[in-house]
Structures are given as C-alpha cells and as structure tokens.
Design an enzyme around this catalytic site. Structure first.
Site, short mmCIF file in Angstrom:
data_model
loop_
_atom_site.label_atom_id
_atom_site.label_comp_id
_atom_site.label_asym_id
_atom_site.label_seq_id
_atom_site.Cartn_x
_atom_site.Cartn_y
_atom_site.Cartn_z
CG ASP A 67 -0.26 -0.40 2.51
OD1 ASP A 67 0.98 -0.34 2.57
OD2 ASP A 67 -0.96 -0.79 3.45
CG ASN A 136 -9.09 -1.52 12.05
OD1 ASN A 136 -8.12 -2.14 11.59
ND2 ASN A 136 -9.56 -0.43 11.48
CG HIS A 138 -5.87 -2.10 8.91
ND1 HIS A 138 -6.03 -0.98 9.71
CD2 HIS A 138 -4.55 -2.18 8.67
CE1 HIS A 138 -4.85 -0.44 9.93
NE2 HIS A 138 -3.93 -1.15 9.31
CD GLU A 143 -8.86 1.06 7.85
OE1 GLU A 143 -8.95 0.14 8.70
OE2 GLU A 143 -8.14 2.05 8.01
C1 GLP Z 1 -0.44 0.34 8.55
C2 GLP Z 1 -0.08 -0.50 7.32
C3 GLP Z 1 -0.36 -1.96 7.56
C4 GLP Z 1 0.22 -2.39 8.88
C5 GLP Z 1 -0.43 -1.61 9.99
C6 GLP Z 1 0.04 -1.99 11.38
O1 GLP Z 1 -1.77 0.66 8.61
N1 GLP Z 1 -0.76 -0.07 6.15
O2 GLP Z 1 0.16 -2.72 6.49
O3 GLP Z 1 0.04 -3.75 9.07
O4 GLP Z 1 -0.11 -0.25 9.77
O5 GLP Z 1 1.20 -1.28 11.67
P1 GLP Z 1 2.15 -1.52 12.89
O6 GLP Z 1 2.98 -2.68 12.53
O7 GLP Z 1 2.95 -0.26 12.99
O8 GLP Z 1 1.30 -1.74 14.08
#
Ligand code: GLP
Length: 241
Positions: A67, A136, A138, A143
C-alpha cells in the site's frame, strides 16, 4: 493457519527472517510482498544483517508493497516509498527498479490501481507476502467492511487507523485520509503469507483472528481461507489466546 509463538519481538523477527532467507536461497527470483508499519522493521533488520554477513543476494528479487498513502510524494519521509528505502532497500543489493510500490501521486488513481494489479500478475504473482495487522483487523489498508473479492483499490482510512499511524506524523491533521492498497483478493492470491503480530496492542486482534468467524468486518479473517499462512506472534500478542 500455523501459529509460531516467540518469547519476544526480537525472536519473532529472527524466526521470520530465517524463513524468508531460506526461501530466497531456494528461489533467488522470488517475488516478495512487503509491508510497512513498525512490526516488520525488526525483520528487515534481520534481512540486512544477513545480507551483510552472509551475502544473501536480492539482485534478482522483485518486491511489491501492499500500500501507499494518497497525496504524499515519494520523497516525503512519511511516504511508504521513503520508509522502504530507509528500512530495507538502501541496505541490500536490490536494484531499485525491481522494487514496486503503488504510486499515491498518480494523476489517475483508479488507473494506477489497475496498473499495479496487472503489473503484479504480469510478474507471475507474489510468492511470499509479509503482512502486519491493524488493531481493527486491517491488512494492507483494507479496513473493516472491505469486500473479500476486492482488488487493488482506493480506501478511506478509518479514523482509528489514522490515529494509530499519527505517531509517524507531526499531527493527526497531517495523516492522509486515503490510501491505495492491494485488495483482500490480491493478497489472497499470494502463494504463501507470513503475518507478523507483535505487542499487547495487537492481542485482541490476534484473539479475534484465531477464535472468531470469517467476516468482512474483520479483514484479516479472510486469511483463514488461505491454505498457506504462518503467523509469527510474540508473547505480548498471544496474551489473550
Ligand atoms: C499500517 C499499514 C499496515 C500495517 C499496519 C500496522 O496501517 N498499512 O500494512 O500492518 O499499519 O502497523 P504496525 O505494525 O505499525 O502496528
């Protein structure tokens, strides 16, 4: 889904790292799907360390990121382009033209989504996709409520996601409201998936994933329908299992 629990984040990163390196050794032209966020940074450190010590080469690897934020230039330090260069690409021998990330500044964003999806297919698809998980549920930036048949698309970020990610920005107002993300169906096309889950803030999400139903309002639950998923979770993340 296979669950590998580790005593701490360092071990989680090491074990996931070893598994990835062994796959790269077996297949030096691996198509590797990458994720951003804090969780995979320890794993990227392991890949860098191994590259320096054992010369594992990425010269024939192609990477595909999940992404990218919309409206942030590649040079902006909050873009996922910048993140990937800083945390991995600059430190290994991968040619930059073999690293692929959706372009969140494209003039025609819908066209960029189709181009990215098609581009991955033209490269033969993703062999191994690394994923993190949002609180959540995702995955990528899909989402809750995102259809399981979604392909690369534009998404409105949930307020909770913007808040969680605001720690990387100067203020919440600076966090983009939209992103381009591979869809759930695009992620499910990967031959193999590694999901990394670390920390107490993810314990509820991991418990929902392991014990809950497959439902579109919990995007990660789609992974239960994939035949080749390994979850690497540390002790804090497994606290509610
Ligand atoms: C972002 C990314 C996700 C990732 C998520 C969790 O939203 N787009 O791909 O999994 O964050 O991030 P973290 O590993 O910092 O908790």
């Amino acid at each position: 889904m296979k669950l590998i629990s580790t005593s701490n984040y360092e071990k989680l990163s090491q074990q996931a790292g070893e598994e990835i390196i062994s796959r790269i050794k077996r297949n030096p032209t691996l198509n590797l799907g990458l994720a951003t966020g804090s969780t995979p940074t320890g794993l990227y450190q392991e890949l860098i360390k191994d590259h320096k010590q054992h010369k594992t080469s990425y010269k024939e690897i192609n990477t595909f990121n999940l992404d990218e934020y919309i409206g942030i230039s590649k040079k902006d330090r909050n873009s996922y382009h910048y993140f990937m260069c800083e945390h991995l690409f600059e430190h290994i021998d991968i040619p930059l033209d073999q690293t692929h990330i959706p372009d969140g500044t494209a003039k025609d964003l819908d066209e960029e989504c189709s181009r990215y999806e098609q581009f991955i297919n033209e490269h033969g698809g993703i062999d191994l996709q690394i994923l993190g998980i949002g609180q959540n549920g995702h995955i990528g930036f899909n989402e809750p409520g995102t259809p399981f048949d979604s392909r690369t698309h534009i998404i409105d970020l949930a307020e909770s996601t913007r808040k969680a990610n605001s720690r990387f920005f100067e203020s919440l107002d600076d966090v983009p409201k939209q992103a381009i993300t591979m869809g759930i169906a695009s992620i499910m096309d990967s031959k193999e998936i590694f999901l990394l889950v670390s920390g107490a803030s993810k314990a509820k999400a991991l418990a929902t994933l392991m014990n809950g139903d497959v439902r579109e309002d919990f995007p990660a639950s789609a992974l239960k329908n994939h035949g080749n998923v390994t979850i690497f979770a540390d002790k804090d993340a497994t606290a509610l299992l």
